[in-house]
Design a protein around this motif. Structure first.
Motif, PDB file in Angstrom:
ATOM      1  N   THR A   2       0.832  -1.192   0.000  1.00  0.00           N
ATOM      2  CA  THR A   2       0.000   0.000   0.000  1.00  0.00           C
ATOM      3  C   THR A   2       0.875   1.253   0.000  1.00  0.00           C
ATOM      4  O   THR A   2       2.050   1.209   0.344  1.00  0.00           O
ATOM      5  CB  THR A   2      -0.928   0.027   1.225  1.00  0.00           C
ATOM      6  OG1 THR A   2      -0.140  -0.012   2.408  1.00  0.00           O
ATOM      7  CG2 THR A   2      -1.897  -1.148   1.199  1.00  0.00           C
ATOM      8  N   ASN A   4       0.930   5.291   1.341  1.00  0.00           N
ATOM      9  CA  ASN A   4       0.337   6.318   2.184  1.00  0.00           C
ATOM     10  C   ASN A   4       0.474   7.662   1.483  1.00  0.00           C
ATOM     11  O   ASN A   4       1.574   8.061   1.115  1.00  0.00           O
ATOM     12  CB  ASN A   4       1.032   6.350   3.547  1.00  0.00           C
ATOM     13  CG  ASN A   4       0.355   7.290   4.512  1.00  0.00           C
ATOM     14  OD1 ASN A   4      -0.861   7.434   4.492  1.00  0.00           O
ATOM     15  ND2 ASN A   4       1.132   7.919   5.354  1.00  0.00           N
ATOM     16  N   CYS A   5      -0.655   8.350   1.265  1.00  0.00           N
ATOM     17  CA  CYS A   5      -0.651   9.638   0.578  1.00  0.00           C
ATOM     18  C   CYS A   5      -1.324  10.694   1.447  1.00  0.00           C
ATOM     19  O   CYS A   5      -2.233  10.394   2.212  1.00  0.00           O
ATOM     20  CB  CYS A   5      -1.411   9.546  -0.741  1.00  0.00           C
ATOM     21  SG  CYS A   5      -0.714   8.401  -1.933  1.00  0.00           S
ATOM     22  N   ASN A  17      -4.448  11.883   5.701  1.00  0.00           N
ATOM     23  CA  ASN A  17      -3.699  10.755   5.151  1.00  0.00           C
ATOM     24  C   ASN A  17      -4.673   9.683   4.685  1.00  0.00           C
ATOM     25  O   ASN A  17      -5.634   9.367   5.377  1.00  0.00           O
ATOM     26  CB  ASN A  17      -2.755  10.168   6.192  1.00  0.00           C
ATOM     27  CG  ASN A  17      -1.579  11.069   6.470  1.00  0.00           C
ATOM     28  OD1 ASN A  17      -1.119  11.788   5.601  1.00  0.00           O
ATOM     29  ND2 ASN A  17      -1.100  11.052   7.687  1.00  0.00           N
ATOM     30  N   THR A  19      -4.633   5.757   2.574  1.00  0.00           N
ATOM     31  CA  THR A  19      -3.831   4.654   2.055  1.00  0.00           C
ATOM     32  C   THR A  19      -4.491   4.107   0.791  1.00  0.00           C
ATOM     33  O   THR A  19      -5.680   3.799   0.785  1.00  0.00           O
ATOM     34  CB  THR A  19      -3.708   3.544   3.107  1.00  0.00           C
ATOM     35  OG1 THR A  19      -3.115   4.106   4.283  1.00  0.00           O
ATOM     36  CG2 THR A  19      -2.839   2.416   2.607  1.00  0.00           C
ATOM     37  N   GLN A  21      -3.944   1.394  -2.764  1.00  0.00           N
ATOM     38  CA  GLN A  21      -3.243   0.213  -3.247  1.00  0.00           C
ATOM     39  C   GLN A  21      -2.130   0.609  -4.216  1.00  0.00           C
ATOM     40  O   GLN A  21      -1.132  -0.083  -4.328  1.00  0.00           O
ATOM     41  CB  GLN A  21      -4.212  -0.754  -3.933  1.00  0.00           C
ATOM     42  CG  GLN A  21      -5.204  -1.388  -2.981  1.00  0.00           C
ATOM     43  CD  GLN A  21      -4.519  -2.258  -1.935  1.00  0.00           C
ATOM     44  OE1 GLN A  21      -3.570  -2.967  -2.228  1.00  0.00           O
ATOM     45  NE2 GLN A  21      -4.994  -2.182  -0.707  1.00  0.00           N
ATOM     46  N   ALA A  57       4.160  11.568   4.934  1.00  0.00           N
ATOM     47  CA  ALA A  57       3.707  11.120   3.621  1.00  0.00           C
ATOM     48  C   ALA A  57       4.690  11.602   2.561  1.00  0.00           C
ATOM     49  O   ALA A  57       5.055  12.764   2.523  1.00  0.00           O
ATOM     50  CB  ALA A  57       2.311  11.653   3.319  1.00  0.00           C
TER      51      ALA A  57
END
Length: 68
Positions: A2, A4-5, A17, A19, A21, A57
């Motif tokens: 995954t 994290n953005c 934040n 997550t 794929q 992030a």
């Protein structure tokens, strides 16, 4: 795996934040919960931050409610 953005909606000062794929691409539609209700948002910008400078992030995704 995954990713994290950090998500920014319509350039609002608050960000969250999320997550994914895989990293979303510009122009893609993503579904997120906004103010407690699900919304489809369009990805307008993706920025890779060197060394994860924004609260951990390493990727900032800007999305818009204005579906083009």
């Amino acid at each position: 795996m995954t990713v994290n953005c950090r998500i920014s909606i319509d350039n609002r000062p608050d960000a969250t934040n999320v997550t994914f794929q895989a990293v979303p691409r510009i122009g893609e539609s993503v579904s997120l919960s906004v103010d407690g209700s699900p919304q489809d948002l369009r990805v307008s910008r993706v920025v890779h931050v060197p060394n994860g400078g924004l609260e951990g992030a390493a990727i900032v995704v800007e999305v818009t409610t204005n579906i083009l």
